[in-house]
Design an enzyme around this catalytic site. Structure first.
Site, mmCIF file in Angstrom:
data_model
loop_
_atom_site.group_PDB
_atom_site.id
_atom_site.type_symbol
_atom_site.label_atom_id
_atom_site.label_comp_id
_atom_site.label_asym_id
_atom_site.label_seq_id
_atom_site.Cartn_x
_atom_site.Cartn_y
_atom_site.Cartn_z
ATOM 1 N N ASP A 1 -7.936 -7.346 0.398
ATOM 2 C CA ASP A 1 -7.074 -7.508 1.571
ATOM 3 C C ASP A 1 -7.816 -6.980 2.786
ATOM 4 O O ASP A 1 -8.678 -6.106 2.666
ATOM 5 C CB ASP A 1 -5.763 -6.734 1.414
ATOM 6 C CG ASP A 1 -5.938 -5.262 1.793
ATOM 7 O OD1 ASP A 1 -5.573 -4.893 2.929
ATOM 8 O OD2 ASP A 1 -6.464 -4.489 0.964
ATOM 9 N N HIS B 1 -6.429 -20.647 11.259
ATOM 10 C CA HIS B 1 -7.752 -21.118 10.844
ATOM 11 C C HIS B 1 -8.511 -20.053 10.048
ATOM 12 O O HIS B 1 -9.061 -20.343 8.979
ATOM 13 C CB HIS B 1 -8.581 -21.531 12.057
ATOM 14 C CG HIS B 1 -10.020 -21.762 11.701
ATOM 15 N ND1 HIS B 1 -10.465 -22.907 11.079
ATOM 16 C CD2 HIS B 1 -11.112 -20.950 11.832
ATOM 17 C CE1 HIS B 1 -11.759 -22.808 10.841
ATOM 18 N NE2 HIS B 1 -12.182 -21.628 11.297
ATOM 19 N N CYS C 1 -7.612 -27.223 12.699
ATOM 20 C CA CYS C 1 -8.772 -28.112 12.689
ATOM 21 C C CYS C 1 -8.376 -29.575 12.527
ATOM 22 O O CYS C 1 -9.092 -30.468 12.987
ATOM 23 C CB CYS C 1 -9.747 -27.687 11.592
ATOM 24 S SG CYS C 1 -10.592 -26.126 11.945
ATOM 25 N N ASP D 1 0.856 -1.175 0.000
ATOM 26 C CA ASP D 1 0.000 0.000 0.000
ATOM 27 C C ASP D 1 0.898 1.231 0.000
ATOM 28 O O ASP D 1 2.048 1.179 0.427
ATOM 29 C CB ASP D 1 -0.890 -0.024 1.244
ATOM 30 C CG ASP D 1 -1.983 1.024 1.209
ATOM 31 O OD1 ASP D 1 -2.080 1.752 0.198
ATOM 32 O OD2 ASP D 1 -2.740 1.109 2.178
ATOM 33 N N CYS E 1 -7.535 -26.893 7.762
ATOM 34 C CA CYS E 1 -6.355 -26.183 8.260
ATOM 35 C C CYS E 1 -5.643 -26.981 9.347
ATOM 36 O O CYS E 1 -6.187 -27.943 9.904
ATOM 37 C CB CYS E 1 -6.745 -24.793 8.779
ATOM 38 S SG CYS E 1 -7.454 -24.773 10.444
ATOM 39 N N CYS F 1 -13.221 -27.815 7.788
ATOM 40 C CA CYS F 1 -11.981 -27.108 7.485
ATOM 41 C C CYS F 1 -10.786 -28.058 7.471
ATOM 42 O O CYS F 1 -10.700 -28.983 8.290
ATOM 43 C CB CYS F 1 -11.759 -25.991 8.508
ATOM 44 S SG CYS F 1 -10.274 -25.006 8.201
#
Length: 374
Positions: free
Chosen positions: A268, A337, A311, A95, A308, A306
């Site tokens: 974002d 997560h 999880c 940015d 991830c 999930c």
């Protein structure tokens, strides 16, 4: 062979008009629509580069304002650029620092030349202009850099919004003139506050320029979501179809969906990691506040759907224990997560667009996850 910054519009969903694309950069290909985790100070809070790759983060965002203040762009350049400094070999977007500078309110002074402001860290005096911002971003060495723009607040009267929009266009030309590196892409930023005619005028003027992409700024600054959606609809048809569109600072699950439905390719937001550090996670049933007592004996994963790391390996009860004990590992698991929830959601959105079924997918998502409360 693709050019370093070529954007391929691969498919447009017949059901919704949503876009499926592919953006080529010097550090890799980005499949769009895409969510970008935010590493403001050259780090996504509590999450390592290897973990970001495991959850399929294709590109991350860092911030010019914060890196200028600490550790300084010259140090980053001496380290070989931001990619080597933080050990991230995939694309990076920086940015311009404009949003942060204009958020300082009483600590800044605006002129046509640029903005003088005082650091939020130590009160030291600094100056940002289009040329200064581009110079910093070139030393940081990001793949995509953003123009220095004037951000309008919410609410904002028409006259002020118009002046800010026109200055943003003038500053874009100065950014283009200041740019010296061919291995970095410069995106313009469409401004105009919450006035459709100003947004359209800005988008049309920027569309005349040969830029590799465009940001959409000045939204998600406190206005109702419906107003943001109206602004996206207003500029969707006037922005170049062959260039990527980046909705800045927007990242709740419902806003990602609604943005994609209105032609946005890139997003974002710090929301995923910020709420994670408060013990809140995204699940198929909406937000879950894992600190709550009802999860003390809940041995299910955060979200059974999930994939991830959190999880796959840990229960709600364990993660709640970590948070209550103020163990950093608990914050890390929640952050991993939430980021994976969003990157996986974008994977599903890309597939739905390819199958001309995004509206069906969105309806199913809202039916199970709910529309609000994110």
């Amino acid at each position: 062979m693709a050019k370093p910054f070529e954007f391929e519009l691969l498919h447009v969903c017949r059901q919704t008009g949503a876009r499926r694309g592919r953006l080529h950069t010097p550090h890799g290909v980005i499949e769009t629509p895409v969510y970008m985790p935010v590493g403001t100070q050259a780090s996504v809070k509590t999450v390592s580069p290897e973990e970001l790759k495991d959850l399929n983060a294709q590109i991350i965002l860092s911030n010019t304002y914060h890196l200028h203040l600490r550790p300084g762009e010259q140090l980053v350049a001496d380290a070989g650029g931001l990619h080597k400094f933080m050990n991230w070999d995939r694309p990076i977007l920086t940015d311009s620092g404009g949003f942060q500078v204009f958020s300082l309110a009483s600590l800044r002074k605006l002129t046509e030349e640029g903005v003088t402001f005082r650091s939020h860290l130590d009160g030291s005096r600094h100056f940002f202009s289009p040329e200064v911002s581009i110079g910093i971003q070139e030393k940081l060495g990001s793949d995509i850099m953003m123009q220095f723009d004037e951000c309008s607040p919410y609410p904002c009267d028409y006259d002020r919004a118009q002046k800010a929009m026109k200055r943003t266009i003038r500053w874009l030309h100065r950014c283009m003139d200041a740019k010296t590196r061919d291995d970095q892409a410069l995106f313009g930023i469409v401004q105009g506050a919450f006035y459709k005619d100003l947004r359209i005028e800005c988008a049309k003027e920027m569309a005349k320029l040969d830029l590799p992409g465009f940001g959409i700024g000045g939204l998600s600054v406190g206005e109702p979501k419906e107003i943001m959606y109206e602004m996206l609809e207003a500029i969707n048809l006037v922005m170049p179809q062959e260039k990527p569109r980046y909705l800045m600072g927007v990242g709740s699950p419902d806003c990602l969906i609604e943005g994609v439905l209105r032609g946005v390719d890139m997003f974002d937001c710090v929301l995923a990691t910020r709420v994670a550090r408060n013990g809140t996670v995204f699940t198929r049933n909406g937000r879950l506040v894992i600190r709550n007592a009802k999860y003390a004996h809940d041995f299910a994963p955060l979200d059974e759907t999930c994939d991830c790391y959190a999880c796959r390996n840990f229960s709600r009860a364990y993660i709640r224990h970590l948070l209550k004990a103020e163990e950093i590992f608990g914050l890390r698991l929640c952050s991993i997560h939430n980021l994976r929830f969003l990157t996986r959601m974008m994977e599903e959105i890309r597939t739905a667009i390819e199958q001309d079924a995004l509206r069906d997918w969105a309806d199913d998502f809202y039916a199970t996850h709910g529309r609000g409360g994110w």
